[in-house]
Design a protein around this motif. Structure first.
Motif, PDB file in Angstrom:
ATOM      1  N   ILE A 247       0.862  -1.184   0.000  1.00  9.05           N
ATOM      2  CA  ILE A 247       0.000   0.000   0.000  1.00  9.05           C
ATOM      3  C   ILE A 247       0.898   1.232   0.000  1.00  9.05           C
ATOM      4  N   ALA A 248       0.537   2.215  -0.815  1.00  5.44           N
ATOM      5  CA  ALA A 248       1.313   3.452  -0.903  1.00  5.44           C
ATOM      6  C   ALA A 248       0.471   4.625  -0.417  1.00  5.44           C
ATOM      7  N   PRO A 249       0.647   5.058   0.825  1.00  2.57           N
ATOM      8  CA  PRO A 249      -0.015   6.301   1.235  1.00  2.57           C
ATOM      9  C   PRO A 249       0.598   7.477   0.478  1.00  2.57           C
ATOM     10  N   ALA A 250      -0.220   8.423   0.091  1.00  2.00           N
ATOM     11  CA  ALA A 250       0.287   9.585  -0.633  1.00  2.00           C
ATOM     12  C   ALA A 250      -0.518  10.809  -0.237  1.00  2.00           C
ATOM     13  N   HIS A 251       0.181  11.854   0.164  1.00  2.00           N
ATOM     14  CA  HIS A 251      -0.430  13.146   0.473  1.00  2.00           C
ATOM     15  C   HIS A 251      -1.102  13.678  -0.787  1.00  2.00           C
TER      16      HIS A 251
END
Length: 257
Positions: A152-156
């Motif tokens: 999973i890639a959290p991204a602002h």
């Protein structure tokens, strides 16, 4: 094995890792959090002490060969949640973004030796192992992506997240080639989201990046919440409720063929 990763700092990787772990644990699943960041913010949250005061055994000692990974695992105050803590000394063992295939393959083997076989239906010490990674391009993000079953890639929701996301995905490609298997890219979790032009424009760019990889941005966005990183885990909060929805969405992707 779920790796939470992005080469951009401040996008909510640690917050995402701990809330996903908490929601899974609330479902009765046994969850191990592995803190792979020398800042040790995840460890500080659970242990209630400054990073430099975290005593052995911890992840640094494991990588130094002092004891196996399994000996550094600690029960947290939350039911069904365990932690393998980090320590600031991790920075001294980091070889940076340069590839070290022997070390990367050895780390994967150590994880399986400590917590169970990668084979389906084989014994597993935990239902989920969630790896929280540092923002910088480092050996630790390579280790975490090498061992990952899911990413999973959290991204602002801001244009500054784009480059870090692309850098992480490039590293994921390299680790997949090394291990001769493809981790499932579950998608991008958009964090610090506000319903404005900048956020929505950035989401469009992120969506295109992930769709091109047969993935997606999660339908549930994590709204801006200035209290979430310094408060206890409560799914009743605005952002906490959003993370509950993210986990439900994630489990749907995991169970899909």
């Amino acid at each position: 094995m779920l790796t939470v990763a992005n080469n951009k700092g401040g996008v909510g990787k640690t917050t995402t890792a701990r809330f996903v772990a908490y929601v899974l644990a609330q479902k009765g699943l046994r969850v191990l959090l592995v803190d792979m960041d020398a800042q040790a913010n995840l460890s500080e949250h659970f242990l209630g002490s400054e990073a430099a005061a975290i005593t052995k055994p911890h992840f640094t000692g494991c990588l130094a060969g002092e004891y196996p990974l399994s000996q550094a695992v600690r029960q947290t105050d939350y039911e069904n949640m365990w932690l393998l803590p980090a320590h600031p000394d991790l920075r001294f063992l980091d070889t940076g973004g340069m590839g070290n295939p022997e070390a990367e393959v050895r780390f994967v083997a150590d994880v399986y030796d400590s917590f169970g076989s990668p084979e389906p239906r084989a014994y597993q010490a935990f239902d989920w192992i969630i790896l929280d990674t540092p923002p910088a391009i480092s050996s630790y993000i390579r280790y975490a992506l090498a061992v990952a079953d899911y990413v999973i890639a959290p991204a602002h929701a801001h244009p500054s997240s784009i480059a870090g996301t692309l850098n992480m995905l490039s590293t994921l490609d390299a680790m997949s080639a090394l291990m001769d298997r493809q981790a499932v890219l579950l998608g991008c979790v958009v964090t610090h989201w506000n319903d404005d032009v900048v956020s929505n424009s950035t989401i469009g760019q992120l969506r295109q990046i992930f769709v091109e990889r047969n993935s997606r941005d999660f339908a549930q966005k994590i709204p801006t919440d200035i209290t979430i990183e310094r408060t206890a885990m409560k799914t009743s909060s605005r952002a906490g409720s959003a993370y509950s929805a993210v986990v439900e969405e994630m489990l749907g992707y995991v169970s899909s063929p």
